[in-house]
Design an enzyme around this catalytic site. Structure first.
Site, PDB file in Angstrom:
ATOM      1  N   CYS A   2       0.845  -1.169   0.000  1.00  0.00           N
ATOM      2  CA  CYS A   2       0.000   0.000   0.000  1.00  0.00           C
ATOM      3  C   CYS A   2       0.888   1.229   0.000  1.00  0.00           C
ATOM      4  O   CYS A   2       2.066   1.165   0.302  1.00  0.00           O
ATOM      5  CB  CYS A   2      -0.900   0.016   1.219  1.00  0.00           C
ATOM      6  SG  CYS A   2      -1.912  -1.464   1.361  1.00  0.00           S
TER       7      CYS A   2
HETATM    8  C1  LIG Z   1      -6.243  -6.969   3.679  1.00  0.00           C
HETATM    9  O1  LIG Z   1      -6.837  -6.073   2.781  1.00  0.00           O
HETATM   10  C2  LIG Z   1      -5.926  -5.258   2.060  1.00  0.00           C
HETATM   11  C3  LIG Z   1      -6.763  -4.370   1.197  1.00  0.00           C
HETATM   12  O2  LIG Z   1      -7.746  -5.087   0.532  1.00  0.00           O
HETATM   13  C4  LIG Z   1      -4.983  -6.117   1.247  1.00  0.00           C
HETATM   14  O3  LIG Z   1      -4.002  -5.313   0.636  1.00  0.00           O
HETATM   15  C5  LIG Z   1      -4.305  -7.125   2.146  1.00  0.00           C
HETATM   16  O4  LIG Z   1      -3.522  -7.983   1.373  1.00  0.00           O
HETATM   17  C6  LIG Z   1      -5.347  -7.915   2.914  1.00  0.00           C
HETATM   18  N1  LIG Z   1      -4.679  -8.837   3.802  1.00  0.00           N
HETATM   19  C7  LIG Z   1      -5.104 -10.064   4.071  1.00  0.00           C
HETATM   20  C8  LIG Z   1      -4.287 -10.869   5.004  1.00  0.00           C
HETATM   21  O5  LIG Z   1      -6.118 -10.522   3.594  1.00  0.00           O
END
Ligand SMILES: *[C@@H]1O[C@H](CO)[C@@H](O)[C@H](O)[C@H]1NC(C)=O
Ligand SMILES: *[C@@H]1O[C@H](CO)[C@@H](O)[C@H](O)[C@H]1NC(C)=O
Ligand SMILES: *[C@@H]1O[C@H](CO)[C@@H](O)[C@H](O)[C@H]1NC(C)=O
Ligand SMILES: *[C@@H]1O[C@H](CO)[C@@H](O)[C@H](O)[C@H]1NC(C)=O
Ligand SMILES: *[C@@H]1O[C@H](CO)[C@@H](O)[C@H](O)[C@H]1NC(C)=O
Length: 619
Positions: A2
């Site tokens: 991110c």
């Molecule tokens: C949690 O959500 C974010 C945004 O959708 C994503 O970047 C991330 O990989 C997710 N993590 C898991 C462990 O699902």
């Protein structure tokens, strides 16, 4: 991956602004959701801006807030430490844990439990403070800058290089601990006070070895006065240089020169076999954690379900031992019907330099007196396409590596993506994008590696199928890189120099020093570079369990620098490679990416890698 950012202003009257050029770069990192939240109190205001790359589970927009208004910006992956259910999102899990924290020491204990790369910004509303920092290795980027105005402070994953006239100055947040910015006390004095909570090995005294160098005088960085610290999530390095038991001494009676010799050597020592199997187990698990739980394993968002014939995982691939091992292990954990993209970058050689290059190479091999039978030249001569200007050393070993992989896993579709970069394109993209991503690093080496990794990770090239060459763009969001193997297993030629001059003791010191500075030398930069494509860099060799395992071994188990190049350095990894069924690639000497891809050849030959690179300076 991110893009996260926070702008703090200590006068509530002036607006927090996120500059457009920074926002654009953050959006490249997190193309799937963007959101801003502003928090205003009587004496300060904060802008939190998050840009999310959706990796798995349900898309979780950020900044994420809990019921009390605490705000989390999380650029990380929880691969272990805190339980994250298959359907759960790690950002949510982290904020749930942070919400329960009653004091700083609770918060530190949550953070030191996390296994995986992260950088984060957390606004605690009740306490009116902002916590931020990077994991102990600094596997995710975070920059700070104290704006030109008094009383403003910015944190961001990525920024941009501005003409020198601009006074805002970006620096990487040192990955020496996490930081706490107290907004209450700040706003009273108009000065920013940052408290450091350092990473230390369990039982060690925190060192006072931190500096506020580069921070403007309006910021004071101090050690937290409660003496709190974060425990390193890995074992300390074994600094032993003398074997207690003579059976453990390195045995020089073998002369090892080929992968067959390594195989034989391994057969003769059950102790080595055990070590090699342990290394393979721990590394395989690290790769598994990094290639599973991807969109295709839990198709929660149907619009985003990738095409089934597309690779979900790509590997920065030179055909050298580090990337070959990653490929073999990834093959174990990725469904057999899914392709794997092998990203291989080459910079165009000019005719004149091509001839020079090959002459030099042969000359060198003769003089080195190397006994290793597989050399680039052998492969070249058996290859028809010797005259192609993109046939750089990494391309040639990459093709050979592909053949080895096909032998080991013949039903897998391996996409060997040949990424050819011309000088014109290099120049254009360096000016437009890459110089900003490399910033605030600025050496010739940062430029070479930054550019090579950027083009490799973009993944646009061609794949040969039989006689046909097809355009191919890798859309894999996960990019595995082999970084960390050389630093831990003594893979660089400077390790040989150090060993020659100051023995095992010197070598151990060198390795400890290099592992300590890997965040500021490489990882922040590589994260910014790869993240720019909306892809996530993952580093299996820097997995906590892998590092703990390697740190527990005495140095002579990892490398034996009395053996020739291509054998002695990273010896344990080479033994693991033959155990995994690899042949010639197991004994390839290290070639740094800037030379393997020939990007360094394009530029001024008289530069030193550590010089400031004036190609990175924008006007
Ligand atoms: C949690 O959500 C974010 C945004 O959708 C994503 O970047 C991330 O990989 C997710 N993590 C898991 C462990 O699902
Ligand atoms: C060293 O290698 C020789 C030759 O195989 C073997 O006989 C000897 O036991 C080895 N020594 C150690 C300490 O492993
Ligand atoms: C190199 O290869 C040649 C033939 O391919 C073989 O005769 C020779 O023994 C090898 N040398 C070494 C040092 O392995
Ligand atoms: C890229 O370089 C390779 C040589 O390594 C060559 O075979 C291929 O044709 C080149 N492709 C393009 C599109 O230039
Ligand atoms: C370091 O390695 C030596 C030799 O194998 C071993 O005896 C010792 O227990 C190790 N130390 C630690 C702290 O793991």
């Amino acid at each position: 991956m991110c893009g996260i950012c926070c702008v703090v202003n200590l006068s509530a009257s002036s607006q927090c602004v996120l500059q457009k050029h920074v926002r654009e770069k953050l959006q490249n990192r997190g193309p799937h959701s963007s959101r801003d939240i502003t928090e205003t109190a009587s004496r300060y205001s904060c802008l939190f801006s998050s840009h999310v790359l959706h990796m798995r589970g349900v898309l979780t927009p950020q900044p994420l807030q809990d019921d009390d208004g605490n705000t989390l910006l999380w650029n990380g992956e929880v691969f272990g430490g805190l339980p994250v259910g298959a359907e759960e999102n790690d950002t949510k899990v982290v904020i749930q844990h942070l919400s329960l924290c009653k004091n700083p020491s609770d918060l530190l204990s949550v953070l030191s439990q996390v296994k995986g790369p992260w950088s984060f910004i957390y606004y605690s509303k009740v306490n009116q403070c902002i916590w931020f920092g990077r994991d102990f290795f600094g596997r995710r980027s975070l920059l700070w800058s104290c704006g030109s105005e008094e009383g403003s402070f910015t944190l961001t994953s990525v920024s941009s290089r501005l003409p020198d006239s601009d006074s805002s100055k970006w620096l990487e947040v040192p990955a020496v601990g996490v930081y706490r910015l107290d907004l209450k006390s700040c706003s009273q004095g108009g000065k920013l006070k940052l408290e450091l909570y350092p990473w230390v090995y369990l039982g060690d005294e925190p060192s006072n070895d931190f500096s506020s160098e580069g921070l403007p005088s309006s910021v004071s960085l101090v050690m937290n006065n409660a003496g709190l610290q974060l425990n390193f999530p890995v074992n300390p390095m074994n600094t032993s240089i003398q074997a207690v038991d003579s059976n453990d001494e390195p045995n020089h009676t073998f002369s090892l020169t080929s992968s067959d010799d390594l195989k034989e050597f391994l057969l003769k020592s059950t102790k080595k076999q055990e070590l090699v199997r342990s290394l393979i187990d721990v590394l395989s698990e690290a790769v598994r954690r990094r290639v599973q739980s991807l969109p295709y394993t839990d198709n929660v968002s149907p619009t985003e379900t990738p095409k089934s014939d597309e690779a979900q995982v790509a590997i920065l691939f030179s055909g050298g031992i580090d990337s070959m091992i990653l490929a073999v292990l990834a093959d174990r954990h990725i469904p057999p019907d899914k392709p794997i993209d092998l990203l291989n970058v080459a910079f165009k050689l000019q005719e004149r330099k091509m001839n020079q290059g090959s002459k030099k190479k042969q000359h060198k091999n003769k003089n080195n007196g190397e006994h290793v039978n597989v050399s680039v030249n052998d492969i070249t001569s058996s290859d028809q396409r010797t005259s192609n200007c993109f046939d750089v050393p990494d391309r040639i070993t990459g093709r050979a590596g592909l053949q080895e992989l096909k032998k080991i896993s013949s039903s897998r579709k391996w996409n060997f993506v040949e990424i050819n970069v011309t000088q014109e394109e290099l120049k254009e993209m360096r000016e437009k994008r890459i110089c900003h991503l490399v910033h605030p690093l600025d050496t010739v080496l940062d430029d070479s590696i930054g550019c090579a990794v950027w083009f490799a990770a973009r993944g646009t090239g061609i794949v040969s199928e039989g006689a046909e060459e097809k355009d191919h763009t890798s859309n894999a969001k996960v990019v595995l890189t082999g970084i960390g193997a050389d630093e831990q297993l003594a893979g660089y030629s400077r390790h040989r120099v150090r060993f020659k001059n100051s023995g095992l003791e010197g070598l151990v010191k060198e390795l400890a020093m290099e592992l300590g500075r890997i965040s500021s030398r490489n990882l922040g930069r590589d994260d910014r570079i790869i993240g720019d494509h909306g892809k996530e860099a993952r580093f299996p060799y820097l997995d906590e369990d892998v590092v703990s395992f390697l740190n527990s071994l005495p140095v002579w188990e990892k490398a034996d620098l009395s053996l020739p190049r291509g054998i002695g350095e990273k010896l344990l990894l080479r033994l693991a490679a033959v155990e995994l069924g690899l042949g010639p690639s197991a004994v390839l000497p290290k070639r740094a990416m800037q030379f393997g891809s020939r990007i360094a050849k394009l530029e001024n030959n008289h530069e030193k890698a550590s010089d400031k690179c004036n190609r990175l300076v924008t006007s």
